[in-house]
Design an enzyme around this catalytic site. Sequence first.
Site, PDB file in Angstrom:
ATOM      1  N   LYS A  55      26.545  36.201 -22.243  1.00  0.00           N
ATOM      2  CA  LYS A  55      26.087  36.294 -20.859  1.00  0.00           C
ATOM      3  C   LYS A  55      26.890  35.343 -19.976  1.00  0.00           C
ATOM      4  O   LYS A  55      27.285  34.263 -20.418  1.00  0.00           O
ATOM      5  CB  LYS A  55      24.612  35.903 -20.775  1.00  0.00           C
ATOM      6  CG  LYS A  55      23.668  36.916 -21.371  1.00  0.00           C
ATOM      7  CD  LYS A  55      22.277  36.336 -21.479  1.00  0.00           C
ATOM      8  CE  LYS A  55      21.391  36.847 -20.382  1.00  0.00           C
ATOM      9  NZ  LYS A  55      19.999  36.375 -20.538  1.00  0.00           N
ATOM     10  N   ARG A 126      16.675  39.506 -32.273  1.00  0.00           N
ATOM     11  CA  ARG A 126      16.918  38.080 -31.979  1.00  0.00           C
ATOM     12  C   ARG A 126      15.667  37.270 -32.298  1.00  0.00           C
ATOM     13  O   ARG A 126      15.747  36.182 -32.855  1.00  0.00           O
ATOM     14  CB  ARG A 126      17.295  37.884 -30.508  1.00  0.00           C
ATOM     15  CG  ARG A 126      18.723  38.231 -30.205  1.00  0.00           C
ATOM     16  CD  ARG A 126      19.040  38.162 -28.727  1.00  0.00           C
ATOM     17  NE  ARG A 126      18.955  36.861 -28.098  1.00  0.00           N
ATOM     18  CZ  ARG A 126      19.878  35.911 -28.156  1.00  0.00           C
ATOM     19  NH1 ARG A 126      20.975  36.104 -28.862  1.00  0.00           N
ATOM     20  NH2 ARG A 126      19.721  34.780 -27.515  1.00  0.00           N
ATOM     21  N   TYR A 158      11.361  32.561 -28.264  1.00  0.00           N
ATOM     22  CA  TYR A 158      11.883  33.417 -29.328  1.00  0.00           C
ATOM     23  C   TYR A 158      11.328  33.032 -30.684  1.00  0.00           C
ATOM     24  O   TYR A 158      11.107  33.872 -31.539  1.00  0.00           O
ATOM     25  CB  TYR A 158      13.413  33.316 -29.391  1.00  0.00           C
ATOM     26  CG  TYR A 158      14.105  34.178 -28.386  1.00  0.00           C
ATOM     27  CD1 TYR A 158      14.732  35.349 -28.776  1.00  0.00           C
ATOM     28  CD2 TYR A 158      14.129  33.835 -27.050  1.00  0.00           C
ATOM     29  CE1 TYR A 158      15.372  36.148 -27.859  1.00  0.00           C
ATOM     30  CE2 TYR A 158      14.770  34.621 -26.123  1.00  0.00           C
ATOM     31  CZ  TYR A 158      15.385  35.776 -26.530  1.00  0.00           C
ATOM     32  OH  TYR A 158      16.010  36.573 -25.616  1.00  0.00           O
TER      33      TYR A 158
END
Length: 178
Positions: A55, A126, A158
């Site tokens: 990104k 992920r 996450y």
Amino acid sequence: ARALLASCDRRRAIGRRDYALLVTMLRLGLRRGEVARLRLEDLDWHSGELLVHGKGARLDRLPLPGEVGEAIAAYLKRGRPRSERREVFLCARAPYGPIASGTVASSVRRACRRAGIDEVGSHRLRHTLACEMVKAQVPLPEIARVLRHQSLQSTALYARVDLHTLRELAAPWPGGER
């Protein structure tokens, strides 16, 4: 994760491709766009590293685990159509251009259906990696480094812990219930 990988028929070219992109996402935590943008020159076989175009035009070098390297090599040797294109993963049908990030996502969904599990988005892989690292007692800053997060707060989302499992493992509170 095991069911997704096992669902790929690696006797077929598309099965080798899907296996390679799934194992890459599951072991390295790459985003679907990062997998789609992966180029042949990003693979450094001699040093065992992979260059990730992330990104915000960010470039990161990651170790290339043996399992990932073997899966990609098998696809390149016996699955990838002949092409002048430099992207690693190509469409399974002519014209053999690079796959789009949407193709990566649909490959994950197809693998879920083949495996007989509820469909998940590619980003869930992920989360899967982060949770496996938590189970292996990898420190949060190291998980953040692997996922290439700038913030530990993002990584914490996450790597959230399965509270139901924790409740089962937790000792009863003295004088109270679990």
